[in-house]
Design an enzyme around this catalytic site. Structure first.
Site, PDB file in Angstrom:
ATOM      1  N   GLU A  44      79.811  22.140 -39.109  1.00  0.00           N
ATOM      2  CA  GLU A  44      80.205  21.894 -37.718  1.00  0.00           C
ATOM      3  C   GLU A  44      79.041  21.206 -37.016  1.00  0.00           C
ATOM      4  O   GLU A  44      77.928  21.723 -36.991  1.00  0.00           O
ATOM      5  CB  GLU A  44      80.553  23.179 -36.976  1.00  0.00           C
ATOM      6  N   GLU A  69      73.132  22.356 -34.086  1.00  0.00           N
ATOM      7  CA  GLU A  69      73.083  22.391 -32.620  1.00  0.00           C
ATOM      8  C   GLU A  69      71.647  22.108 -32.171  1.00  0.00           C
ATOM      9  O   GLU A  69      70.716  22.798 -32.591  1.00  0.00           O
ATOM     10  CB  GLU A  69      73.541  23.747 -32.088  1.00  0.00           C
ATOM     11  N   ASP A 118      80.137  15.647 -26.928  1.00  0.00           N
ATOM     12  CA  ASP A 118      79.765  14.918 -25.722  1.00  0.00           C
ATOM     13  C   ASP A 118      80.531  13.594 -25.684  1.00  0.00           C
ATOM     14  O   ASP A 118      80.451  12.801 -26.627  1.00  0.00           O
ATOM     15  CB  ASP A 118      78.263  14.645 -25.748  1.00  0.00           C
ATOM     16  N   LYS A 122      79.993   6.303 -20.639  1.00  0.00           N
ATOM     17  CA  LYS A 122      79.654   4.914 -20.351  1.00  0.00           C
ATOM     18  C   LYS A 122      79.856   4.051 -21.600  1.00  0.00           C
ATOM     19  O   LYS A 122      79.482   4.438 -22.703  1.00  0.00           O
ATOM     20  CB  LYS A 122      78.213   4.813 -19.863  1.00  0.00           C
ATOM     21  N   ASP A 154      89.077  17.884 -25.091  1.00  0.00           N
ATOM     22  CA  ASP A 154      89.933  17.907 -23.913  1.00  0.00           C
ATOM     23  C   ASP A 154      89.905  16.561 -23.205  1.00  0.00           C
ATOM     24  O   ASP A 154      90.671  16.329 -22.275  1.00  0.00           O
ATOM     25  CB  ASP A 154      89.455  18.977 -22.930  1.00  0.00           C
ATOM     26  N   THR A 192      87.082  27.417 -29.673  1.00  0.00           N
ATOM     27  CA  THR A 192      85.693  27.458 -29.222  1.00  0.00           C
ATOM     28  C   THR A 192      85.656  28.062 -27.818  1.00  0.00           C
ATOM     29  O   THR A 192      86.701  28.252 -27.181  1.00  0.00           O
ATOM     30  CB  THR A 192      85.086  26.044 -29.171  1.00  0.00           C
ATOM     31  N   TYR A 194      84.546  26.551 -25.120  1.00  0.00           N
ATOM     32  CA  TYR A 194      85.048  25.515 -24.220  1.00  0.00           C
ATOM     33  C   TYR A 194      86.573  25.463 -24.268  1.00  0.00           C
ATOM     34  O   TYR A 194      87.244  25.333 -23.237  1.00  0.00           O
ATOM     35  CB  TYR A 194      84.487  24.148 -24.608  1.00  0.00           C
ATOM     36  N   GLU A 195      87.101  25.539 -25.459  1.00  0.00           N
ATOM     37  CA  GLU A 195      88.550  25.444 -25.631  1.00  0.00           C
ATOM     38  C   GLU A 195      89.276  26.559 -24.893  1.00  0.00           C
ATOM     39  O   GLU A 195      90.293  26.321 -24.225  1.00  0.00           O
ATOM     40  CB  GLU A 195      88.864  25.504 -27.121  1.00  0.00           C
TER      41      GLU A 195
END
Length: 212
Positions: A44, A69, A118, A122, A154, A192, A194-195
């Site tokens: 991961e 990470e 991430d 831009k 997302d 996760t 965030y999920e």
């Protein structure tokens, strides 16, 4: 997102030295020696606080897992979770990776997970996105035949970008959904942090699985 500073972070990370790998580039082609078995190895990239990888490792003890990470304050929580769960099939790399081929040999991994990466919104930063076409092909180089890359986000723009990159790279989509939690793939999904947060507000989760 700015990460909070943690006092004595280096000392606290040292407490988990049994779970972390130093000089991982030296292990290229030799990762099975880290786990002392021939079980398939899954990676991961960007494990965050570790909910996904520790849950996966507990569900599949017959597999090995490597979590990457670079945010020290974030990975500290992942290391704590792995310790609390007494995970014996996870190792952590505490750094950022530019080219996955510097760390893993051809076909050394069984699969790669990219969760809520991430988006680098831009345009001039497109090459930094973890699903940039060149990176996808680099992942394919280190994944064995029959393996796959799984991506969740997302971010609609990032997902559209990823689909374009998949097509340009000539890769095959095995599974896809723009609303994962309402799809046929929901039962097998491991979430996760965030999920869970996004889904609780009704936000749809985009998902794609690519043959490597």
């Amino acid at each position: 997102m700015r990460q909070r500073k943690i006092k004595n972070i280096e000392e606290r990370l040292n407490d988990f030295s049994a779970l972390t790998i130093n000089n991982p580039q030296h292990l290229k082609g030799k990762w099975k020696t880290v786990f002392n078995n021939d079980h398939p190895i899954y990676l991961e990239i960007g494990c965050g606080k570790g909910q996904f990888i520790t849950t996966y490792a507990a569900k599949y003890p017959q597999w090995n897992f490597i979590a990457i990470e670079g945010h020290q304050s974030v990975v500290l929580r992942a290391l704590e979770k792995a310790t609390e769960m007494e995970s014996s099939n996870i190792k952590f790399l505490l750094e950022y990776i530019k080219d996955i081929r510097d760390y893993f040999d051809r076909g050394e991994l069984a699969g790669i997970f990219l969760n809520f990466s991430d988006p680098w919104p831009k345009d001039r930063h497109a090459k930094r996105r973890l699903t940039y076409g060149k990176r996808l092909l680099q992942y394919c180089d280190v994944i064995r035949e029959g393996g796959a890359i799984q991506f969740k986000t997302d971010n609609e723009s990032l997902f559209d970008f990823t689909l374009d990159q998949i097509e340009t790279a000539g890769l095959k989509i095995l599974e896809i959904s723009r609303d994962l939690h309402a799809s046929e793939f929901a039962d097998a999904n491991i979430t996760t942090e965030y999920e869970d947060k996004f889904a609780s507000t009704g936000k749809n989760i985009n998902y794609v699985k690519i043959r490597a």
